[in-house]
Write a protein that holds these residues in place. Structure first.
Motif, PDB file in Angstrom:
ATOM      1  N   ARG A   2       0.839  -1.197   0.000  1.00 16.98           N
ATOM      2  CA  ARG A   2       0.000   0.000   0.000  1.00 16.98           C
ATOM      3  C   ARG A   2       0.874   1.246   0.000  1.00 16.98           C
ATOM      4  O   ARG A   2       2.074   1.185   0.304  1.00 16.98           O
TER       5      ARG A   2
ATOM      6  N   TRP B 238     -13.702  14.530   5.214  1.00 22.47           N
ATOM      7  CA  TRP B 238     -14.548  13.343   5.087  1.00 22.47           C
ATOM      8  C   TRP B 238     -14.953  13.107   3.640  1.00 22.47           C
ATOM      9  O   TRP B 238     -15.092  11.976   3.194  1.00 22.47           O
ATOM     10  N   GLU B 239     -15.171  14.187   2.881  1.00 24.41           N
ATOM     11  CA  GLU B 239     -15.614  13.960   1.498  1.00 24.41           C
ATOM     12  C   GLU B 239     -14.486  13.382   0.632  1.00 24.41           C
ATOM     13  O   GLU B 239     -14.744  12.891  -0.448  1.00 24.41           O
TER      14      GLU B 239
ATOM     15  N   VAL C 207     -12.384  10.954   1.880  1.00 24.88           N
ATOM     16  CA  VAL C 207     -11.839   9.769   2.549  1.00 24.88           C
ATOM     17  C   VAL C 207     -11.854   8.517   1.663  1.00 24.88           C
ATOM     18  O   VAL C 207     -10.886   7.756   1.652  1.00 24.88           O
ATOM     19  N   LYS C 208     -12.935   8.332   0.910  1.00 25.99           N
ATOM     20  CA  LYS C 208     -13.015   7.136   0.045  1.00 25.99           C
ATOM     21  C   LYS C 208     -11.909   7.147  -1.013  1.00 25.99           C
ATOM     22  O   LYS C 208     -11.221   6.156  -1.257  1.00 25.99           O
ATOM     23  N   LYS C 209     -11.771   8.317  -1.640  1.00 23.21           N
ATOM     24  CA  LYS C 209     -10.736   8.472  -2.670  1.00 23.21           C
ATOM     25  C   LYS C 209      -9.347   8.187  -2.070  1.00 23.21           C
ATOM     26  O   LYS C 209      -8.535   7.463  -2.657  1.00 23.21           O
TER      27      LYS C 209
ATOM     28  N   GLU D  93      -8.559   6.418   0.604  1.00 23.70           N
ATOM     29  CA  GLU D  93      -8.420   4.999   0.966  1.00 23.70           C
ATOM     30  C   GLU D  93      -8.132   4.155  -0.284  1.00 23.70           C
ATOM     31  O   GLU D  93      -7.227   3.313  -0.272  1.00 23.70           O
ATOM     32  N   ASN D  94      -8.893   4.404  -1.353  1.00 24.37           N
ATOM     33  CA  ASN D  94      -8.689   3.630  -2.585  1.00 24.37           C
ATOM     34  C   ASN D  94      -7.278   3.821  -3.142  1.00 24.37           C
ATOM     35  O   ASN D  94      -6.606   2.860  -3.519  1.00 24.37           O
TER      36      ASN D  94
ATOM     37  N   LYS E 122      -6.953   4.283  11.497  1.00 21.93           N
ATOM     38  CA  LYS E 122      -7.895   5.402  11.583  1.00 21.93           C
ATOM     39  C   LYS E 122      -7.750   6.101  12.922  1.00 21.93           C
ATOM     40  O   LYS E 122      -7.359   5.455  13.903  1.00 21.93           O
TER      41      LYS E 122
END
Ligand code: NYM
Length: 211
Positions: free
Chosen positions: A7, A79-80, A82-84, A86-87, A208
């Motif tokens: 990672r 927060w907006e 976070v997904k990006k 993490e990926n 986290k």
């Protein structure tokens, strides 16, 4: 070892205004890319989103917002993403981030009547950096870096309070970088630490922020 399982590292730059964070972020990304690393630069606040535009208006003093409200908007702006984030990290991309949750807490906590424990809560659950590079300028060098800009918070007294709060936030993932040197000297110091971190965390789980 299988390269695909590695990672990326979450590398965060923090410090008071004008410490040279943005210059160092760009330099680091450029060097890592040249070496063939997968790396992306990110910045908070990200002023390109709807929430980011509200933050930008606030910083430019075009609107007034209650202190808790702007604090939550800064956190929401992370927060907006976070997904990006993490990926990208799980796919092996190292992220170099110009400011993160520690700025969120330190700048809000430097205002009167803000509860320190409350300020930390919106960050719980966000990705925890693998390495925080805290760029510290001596007051001598800071005073020679010229005038502050026109945005909210860009005043010497306020920045001194922010700096003291940053010190309280320091934990074992932090490295304090003496930012008084030339951009190249500061970069060398950062580069070694980042290379070590990229190697060290590549097979570790993402962490986290907890309560
Ligand atoms: N700032 C930045 C906050 O108050 N809270 C936050 O969560 C973040 C990420 O925004 N003075 C403040 C610190 C800066 C200002 O940042 C704008 P920049 O790096 O100058 O765009």
């Amino acid at each position: 070892m299988n390269q695909a399982l590695r990672r990326g590292a979450l590398i965060v730059f923090e410090g008071c205004d004008r410490a040279g964070k943005t210059t160092q972020c760009h330099k680091l990304v450029e060097v890592l890319k040249r070496e063939g690393h997968r790396v992306e630069l990110m910045k908070f606040p990200d002023r390109s989103t709807t929430i980011g535009q509200m933050i930008s208006q606030y910083l430019q003093k075009k609107v007034e917002l209650e202190d808790h409200v702007i604090h939550l908007l800064f956190a929401a702006n992370r927060w907006e993403a976070v997904k990006k984030m993490e990926n990208l990290l799980l796919n092996g991309t190292t992220l170099v981030v110009d400011r993160y949750s520690f700025s969120g807490i330190a700048f809000s906590a430097a205002k009167p009547h803000m509860d320190f424990e409350w300020l930390k809560q919106p960050e719980v659950g966000l990705l925890q950096p693998d390495l925080v590079l805290f760029l510290e300028l001596s007051s001598d060098v800071a005073s020679k870096r010229g005038e502050f800009g026109q945005e909210r918070y860009e005043q010497p007294q306020f920045q001194r309070s922010v700096r003291q709060i940053f010190r309280k936030l320091q934990d074992k993932s932090w490295q304090v970088i003496n930012a008084d040197g030339t951009p190249e000297e500061v970069h060398q110091d950062i580069y070694e630490k980042v290379k070590r971190s990229i190697e060290l965390v590549s097979f570790q789980q993402l962490k986290k922020f907890d309560k």
